[in-house]
Scaffold this motif. Structure first.
Motif, PDB file in Angstrom:
ATOM      1  N   TRP A   3       0.808  -1.208   0.000  1.00 19.80           N
ATOM      2  CA  TRP A   3       0.000   0.000   0.000  1.00 19.80           C
ATOM      3  C   TRP A   3       0.848   1.268   0.000  1.00 19.80           C
ATOM      4  O   TRP A   3       1.875   1.334   0.654  1.00 19.80           O
ATOM      5  N   GLU A   4       0.362   2.234  -0.739  1.00 18.43           N
ATOM      6  CA  GLU A   4       1.022   3.539  -0.731  1.00 18.43           C
ATOM      7  C   GLU A   4       0.097   4.553  -0.054  1.00 18.43           C
ATOM      8  O   GLU A   4      -1.097   4.573  -0.308  1.00 18.43           O
ATOM      9  N   THR A   5       0.692   5.369   0.791  1.00 11.43           N
ATOM     10  CA  THR A   5      -0.073   6.391   1.501  1.00 11.43           C
ATOM     11  C   THR A   5       0.071   7.721   0.769  1.00 11.43           C
ATOM     12  O   THR A   5       1.171   8.059   0.326  1.00 11.43           O
ATOM     13  N   VAL A   6      -1.047   8.429   0.653  1.00  8.77           N
ATOM     14  CA  VAL A   6      -1.004   9.749   0.017  1.00  8.77           C
ATOM     15  C   VAL A   6      -1.554  10.773   1.013  1.00  8.77           C
ATOM     16  O   VAL A   6      -2.664  10.617   1.518  1.00  8.77           O
ATOM     17  N   ILE A   7      -0.742  11.785   1.291  1.00  8.69           N
ATOM     18  CA  ILE A   7      -1.125  12.761   2.315  1.00  8.69           C
ATOM     19  C   ILE A   7      -0.990  14.180   1.780  1.00  8.69           C
ATOM     20  O   ILE A   7       0.002  14.530   1.142  1.00  8.69           O
ATOM     21  N   ASN A 197      -5.301  15.376   4.981  1.00  5.88           N
ATOM     22  CA  ASN A 197      -6.105  14.585   4.045  1.00  5.88           C
ATOM     23  C   ASN A 197      -5.318  13.310   3.735  1.00  5.88           C
ATOM     24  O   ASN A 197      -4.202  13.379   3.225  1.00  5.88           O
ATOM     25  N   VAL A 198      -5.912  12.188   4.068  1.00  6.28           N
ATOM     26  CA  VAL A 198      -5.181  10.922   3.991  1.00  6.28           C
ATOM     27  C   VAL A 198      -5.947   9.931   3.126  1.00  6.28           C
ATOM     28  O   VAL A 198      -7.160   9.765   3.284  1.00  6.28           O
ATOM     29  N   SER A 199      -5.228   9.291   2.215  1.00  2.13           N
ATOM     30  CA  SER A 199      -5.820   8.185   1.473  1.00  2.13           C
ATOM     31  C   SER A 199      -4.745   7.125   1.235  1.00  2.13           C
ATOM     32  O   SER A 199      -3.553   7.396   1.400  1.00  2.13           O
ATOM     33  N   VAL A 200      -5.183   5.951   0.877  1.00  2.00           N
ATOM     34  CA  VAL A 200      -4.219   4.891   0.527  1.00  2.00           C
ATOM     35  C   VAL A 200      -4.594   4.335  -0.846  1.00  2.00           C
ATOM     36  O   VAL A 200      -5.744   4.450  -1.280  1.00  2.00           O
ATOM     37  N   ARG A 201      -3.605   3.793  -1.524  1.00  2.00           N
ATOM     38  CA  ARG A 201      -3.865   3.127  -2.804  1.00  2.00           C
ATOM     39  C   ARG A 201      -2.830   2.027  -2.975  1.00  2.00           C
ATOM     40  O   ARG A 201      -1.768   2.046  -2.340  1.00  2.00           O
ATOM     41  N   ARG A 202      -3.182   1.080  -3.847  1.00  3.03           N
ATOM     42  CA  ARG A 202      -2.234   0.007  -4.087  1.00  3.03           C
ATOM     43  C   ARG A 202      -1.021   0.578  -4.805  1.00  3.03           C
ATOM     44  O   ARG A 202      -1.171   1.440  -5.679  1.00  3.03           O
ATOM     45  N   ARG A 203       0.136   0.137  -4.376  1.00  2.00           N
ATOM     46  CA  ARG A 203       1.355   0.649  -4.981  1.00  2.00           C
ATOM     47  C   ARG A 203       1.304   0.433  -6.489  1.00  2.00           C
ATOM     48  O   ARG A 203       0.857  -0.613  -6.959  1.00  2.00           O
ATOM     49  N   GLY A 204       1.686   1.474  -7.209  1.00  2.00           N
ATOM     50  CA  GLY A 204       1.673   1.375  -8.668  1.00  2.00           C
ATOM     51  C   GLY A 204       0.420   1.978  -9.276  1.00  2.00           C
ATOM     52  O   GLY A 204       0.403   2.297 -10.455  1.00  2.00           O
ATOM     53  N   SER A 205      -0.620   2.131  -8.474  1.00  2.31           N
ATOM     54  CA  SER A 205      -1.843   2.733  -9.008  1.00  2.31           C
ATOM     55  C   SER A 205      -1.630   4.229  -9.187  1.00  2.31           C
ATOM     56  O   SER A 205      -0.935   4.868  -8.406  1.00  2.31           O
ATOM     57  N   ASP A 206      -2.219   4.793 -10.248  1.00  2.00           N
ATOM     58  CA  ASP A 206      -2.075   6.233 -10.408  1.00  2.00           C
ATOM     59  C   ASP A 206      -3.372   6.960 -10.054  1.00  2.00           C
ATOM     60  O   ASP A 206      -3.499   8.158 -10.253  1.00  2.00           O
ATOM     61  N   VAL A 231      -4.093   5.447   8.380  1.00  2.00           N
ATOM     62  CA  VAL A 231      -3.622   4.598   7.282  1.00  2.00           C
ATOM     63  C   VAL A 231      -3.944   3.144   7.589  1.00  2.00           C
ATOM     64  O   VAL A 231      -4.469   2.397   6.750  1.00  2.00           O
ATOM     65  N   GLU A 232      -3.659   2.730   8.822  1.00  2.00           N
ATOM     66  CA  GLU A 232      -3.931   1.334   9.200  1.00  2.00           C
ATOM     67  C   GLU A 232      -5.426   1.037   9.119  1.00  2.00           C
ATOM     68  O   GLU A 232      -5.850  -0.005   8.634  1.00  2.00           O
ATOM     69  N   ARG A 233      -6.232   2.007   9.568  1.00  2.00           N
ATOM     70  CA  ARG A 233      -7.678   1.813   9.534  1.00  2.00           C
ATOM     71  C   ARG A 233      -8.161   1.639   8.095  1.00  2.00           C
ATOM     72  O   ARG A 233      -8.944   0.735   7.777  1.00  2.00           O
TER      73      ARG A 233
END
Lengths: 478, 488
Positions: A3-7, A197-206, A231-233
């Protein structure tokens, strides 16, 4: 990791103006409720806002500091919603035309190296008042002291990829606004507030994942923990087949968790439109240049200059420029005593340790830059030994006066008189024949012991370099 | 001098005070007596301040006795109840502010107070200045002194009725879409709406901030000029007030108007204009020509768009301006609110009347996501087009003349049930507000015993020119000297 975190962060920096952004009421923190709210802050019928020019100046310096384009024309708009602590029923903010456009800052990464984080925009707006739910049984009190306090809302790009990066960015902005003198940076009092503002996405996803907005974060530590938790949630939720809901979540430091506050479906339509009571803020090149000319040296430039001018390591220069107060302190001592390395060691060593121990800021250090300069001058001219200097520093910290006054009062002047030291050395050799014999036999290790004895006998006043030299002369050269 | 006090001009009254012919106290007492006798039939005042007025009059007398004071010292007046007056209730014609006492004076009030005027009371008005007939007031409708079955116009209807009935020599009003000029026209007065930014809005309760301007309603251009002189000028409390010198209006009142170029917009003389009103206005224009003016037909092509544009812009701003009346800090609060929503909903439902609610709803709608571009932004573009029409016109002419209102005063209740018909009664006045231009109304020849207004519009900050033209016309005619029956 999968997972990649985007903040992205939205930072509200309370501008350190004396009066409010649209009224002449004072902005000081902690006054009795509603004693710092004038007719404008109370939104009485017929009142009108008048823009505080100082708030504009401060916003412009921030824009210049992050290399952003400062808008030649920016517009205040009304953000309409009903809330008891929002006296006009709208907040005056900037919407389509903010005063500060796109800029960027560089942050240092944990593993070394740097990263550029984009700042989307920064705009001026007024703060709301406070609702006090605890003090009145079955009722809510309204305190409008804070209503109309100027804020600079600084919105980042979603460029951060870890809680540590988010904290590094927040610290960087914190450092900048404090350097500029536009915000006191006090997070406990709410002068510097971070929403993440926090989101997560699968690594490699744009594609960006659905984000949540975290509020009520009043320290850098909580910022890191709130994001970590969130992020964990989110990852748990998605991995268990759920979906993240776009919503605002409140961080609860006591439980170290985030809780849903309101979801986007309940979000207001703010009906923004340009505020007809305020003219657009128009700045020409000369206005901006005049403001920029008043700006202090910024941390990055200062750090580089310190490295060059004072021959400091990047690490030391970074520490010494962490705050403007520290940098100013160091620079005053370095120039005053004429030895930058010595000054750096003391500021980062004894001074930092003492401040840390007593929980003080450098601005209210009992030993000011002039005081430390006086001490280091006595160290450099040989009046004090390193050991004595520490004692004098402790006495200065305790408020016993300047270095010279303490040296005088305690008779601590270092003994550099060769005859006097020779007399003590002779006594020590006589009292320690075994060790003297060993040194004569070439056992250098006992040198330290003998020097220590001499220092002890002189109550620390003997010049250690001279002691060394005299011992060698008497035991080795003879 | 045999002229009764209430028939004298401000200049004549000031001269009488200085000559010790009468005192300010006597003058105030005279007018308070007329108010007590005549106002019950008109309902033009919501508050009468007899005690304060006499105290202010005594202070003015003391100033005058010291040889102190200016041209307005000791002269009585009435303020529209939209201007905040320290210590005296400011209701804005609304139940919402029925108990509101402002802790400060509006700049207009403060300047007139400093000039030594004596406030007799506060004038009735359409609620929050929203109306063209004075029928939307929480305090009931105002009657037209010329015919008590007819409206005085609005929203400054109380100010107009009071001055027409000689309850005060002059009153203040505000004009967002014609609220000074239309009641001036319907009551036979001279009223001027200054250039946007000429008069401070501080303390003037906002209806539509980008359109609102305060100004006087008087019995002559000369009197209007004196009062405007006292209130005009930059005010640091109002960011939209303009920091430009104010000319000496009295100095140019007597200037000749030979060669003056008067534009007659063809759109102002077409369908919808009562032929009798048209005839009266044309007679007044003929008089201007007789005084040496040249008339030329012009076109203000976007005139028909003014009303629809206005009814987007003004409600949009009002929906936001009136959000502060929430029952939390002051004003009407409903009994026993059960929660916050209930407090908001019932306080506002009870505190506002139907017309105010209608405009808040329209304004909220046009600012909403998805409608903003189609309504609010479009209206701003139309506003530009309307301003452009005037810019072109004023390249060719010095002033623009036409009717103030398409009809004479209509009957109470006649248009109250039909908002659109009511809105159309402002068809000639609204454009000046949208463009921010100065405009005034002055009496033309009455029709069937009812006053008719001639409207003059000028370029930005051309108030002196408008007052000059109006004054010259009034020097040559007596339409502005007519007195409503029973008010002699």
């Amino acid at each position: 990791m999968e997972w990649e975190t985007v903040i992205g962060l939205e930072i509200h920096a309370q501008l350190a103006t004396r009066s409010k952004i649209f009224s002449g009421a004072p902005t000081a923190f902690g006054a009795a409720p509603n004693t710092q709210a004038c007719e404008i802050d109370l939104a009485l019928p017929g009142v009108l806002p008048v823009l505080n020019a100082e708030a504009v100046r401060m916003a412009v310096t921030f824009g210049a500091a992050i290399g952003a384009a400062v808008a030649r024309r920016s517009v205040f708009a009304r953000k309409n919603y009903f809330y008891p602590d929002l006296p006009k029923g709208y907040q005056i903010s900037q919407y389509e035309q903010p005063i500060v456009g796109r800029g960027q800052v560089e942050i240092a990464l944990d593993g070394g190296g740097t990263k550029t984080v984009g700042v989307t925009r920064a705009h001026l707006e007024e703060d709301a008042g406070k609702s006090l739910h605890e003090d009145f049984h079955g009722m809510t009190g309204i305190d409008l002291n804070r209503a109309g306090t100027p804020l600079l809302e600084i919105v980042s790009e979603p460029d951060m990829r870890s809680p540590a990066e988010a904290v590094a960015y927040a610290r960087k902005i914190h450092q900048l606004v404090r350097y500029l003198g536009i915000c006191d940076g006090n997070m406990q009092e709410g002068s510097f507030r971070c929403d993440a503002n926090v989101s997560v996405r699968r690594r490699g996803s744009d594609r960006l994942g659905t984000r949540t907005e975290l509020k009520n974060i009043n320290s850098f530590r909580f910022l890191e923990r709130a994001i970590q938790y969130e992020v964990e949630r989110q990852v748990d939720l998605i991995e268990n087949g759920g979906a993240v809901v776009q919503e605002t979540r409140l961080y609860d430091p006591a439980r170290d968790e985030t809780r849903s506050m309101r979801s986007k479906e309940e979000a207001n339509d703010y009906r923004y439109f340009p505020d007809p009571d305020l003219l657009p803020v128009v700045l020409d090149e000369d206005d901006i240049a005049a403001i920029v000319a008043t700006m202090p040296e910024l941390p990055d430039a200062k750090r580089e200059r310190f490295e060059r001018a004072y021959q400091l390591s990047a690490y030391d220069a970074g520490l010494l420029t962490a705050t403007r107060e520290t940098a100013d302190y160091f620079e005053a001592v370095a120039q005053g005593c004429g030895d930058a390395k010595l000054a750096a060691n003391w500021v980062m060593g004894d001074l930092a340790a003492a401040l840390n121990r007593d929980g003080r800021e450098i601005a209210d250090s009992p030993v000011d830059a002039m005081g430390l300069t006086g001490l280091l001058q006595r160290l450099r001219d040989g009046t004090l030994s390193g050991k004595l200097a520490k004692d004098v520093f402790a006495a200065m910290w305790a408020g016993e006066g300047s270095a010279d006054a303490i040296i005088e009062a305690r008779g601590l002047r270092q003994v550099s008189d060769v005859g006097a030291i020779e007399a003590i050395v002779d006594q020590v050799i006589a009292a320690n024949p075994d060790q003297a014999g060993q040194l004569r036999a070439g056992k250098d290790k006992v040198m330290g012991f003998l020097v220590g004895q001499v220092m002890k006998a002189s109550q620390g006043k003997a010049n250690p370099a001279q002691v060394n030299e005299i011992l060698r002369r008497k035991l080795l050269d003879s | 001098m045999s002229l009764p006090l209430h028939e004298r001009s401000l200049g004549q009254l000031a001269a009488g005070l200085r000559a010790r012919e009468f005192s300010s106290r006597e003058l105030a007492t005279h007018y308070l007596g007329r108010i007590a006798r005549l106002d019950p039939g008109l309902n033009s005042l919501v508050t009468t301040c007899a005690e304060d007025a006499l105290a202010a009059a005594d202070a003015a007398d003391a100033r005058l006795a010291r040889g102190d004071g200016g041209p307005l010292t000791g002269l009585p007046l009435i303020h529209k109840d939209i201007f905040c007056t320290q210590g005296v209730r400011t209701s804005c014609g609304s139940r919402m502010l029925d108990t509101f006492v402002a802790p400060y004076d509006a700049t207009v009030v403060a300047r007139l107070k400093a000039a030594g005027t004596v406030m007799l009371g506060k004038a009735n008005m359409d609620e929050f200045a929203m109306g063209s007939s004075n029928e939307t007031s929480w305090y009931g409708p105002v009657r037209n002194p010329w015919d008590p079955d007819r409206v005085p116009g609005g929203s400054s209807g109380g100010s107009a009725a009071a001055v027409a009935a000689r309850l005060a020599p002059v009153a203040t009003g505000t004009d967002t879409g014609g609220s000074i000029r239309q009641p001036a026209a319907l009551c036979g007065l001279t009223g001027i709406k200054p250039t946007y930014g000429r008069v401070s809005r501080w303390g003037m309760i906002a209806f539509a901030s980008s359109l609102d301007q305060g100004g006087p309603l008087a019995r002559s251009a000369q009197d209007a000029a004196l009062v405007l002189q006292a209130v005009a000028g930059y005010d640091p409390h109002d960011s939209t007030s303009v920091d430009a010198p104010v000319p000496e209006y009295a100095a140019t009142l007597d200037d000749g108007i030979a060669g003056l170029r008067v534009g007659l917009p063809k759109e102002y003389f077409g369908e919808g204009l009562d032929p009798k009103v048209r005839h009266s206005v044309e007679t007044a224009i003929a008089e201007l020509r007789r005084l040496g003016a040249q008339t030329v037909e012009i076109s203000l092509a976007n005139t028909a768009l003014a009303v629809p544009t206005y009814y987007v812009v003004a409600p949009a701003e009002c929906s936001s301006n009136l959000a502060r009346y929430d029952g939390v800090r002051y004003g009407h609060r409903c009994a026993d609110p059960k929660d916050l929503s209930d407090l908001y909903e019932r306080s506002r439902a009870e505190g506002f009347g139907a017309e105010v609610k209608r405009r808040i709803l329209i304004g909220t709608y046009v600012l909403s996501a998805g409608y903003y571009d189609a309504y609010y932004l479009k209206a701003q573009q139309l506003r530009q087009l309307i301003s452009e029409d005037f810019r072109r016109a004023f390249a060719e002419v010095d002033v623009i003349a036409g009717p103030t209102s398409p009809t004479t005063a209509f009957r109470l209740g006649e248009k109250a049930g039909d908002p659109v018909t009511m809105y159309l009664s402002d068809i000639y006045t609204i454009a000046a507000n949208l463009a921010g231009l100065p405009a005034m109304s002055l009496p033309a020849e009455p029709v069937g015993g009812l006053p008719v207004g001639l409207q003059l519009m000028g370029n930005y900050f051309a108030e002196a020119r408008l007052l000059n033209v109006a004054h010259r016309l009034q020097e040559a005619t007596d339409w502005h000297r007519r007195v409503p029956p029973g008010c002699e």
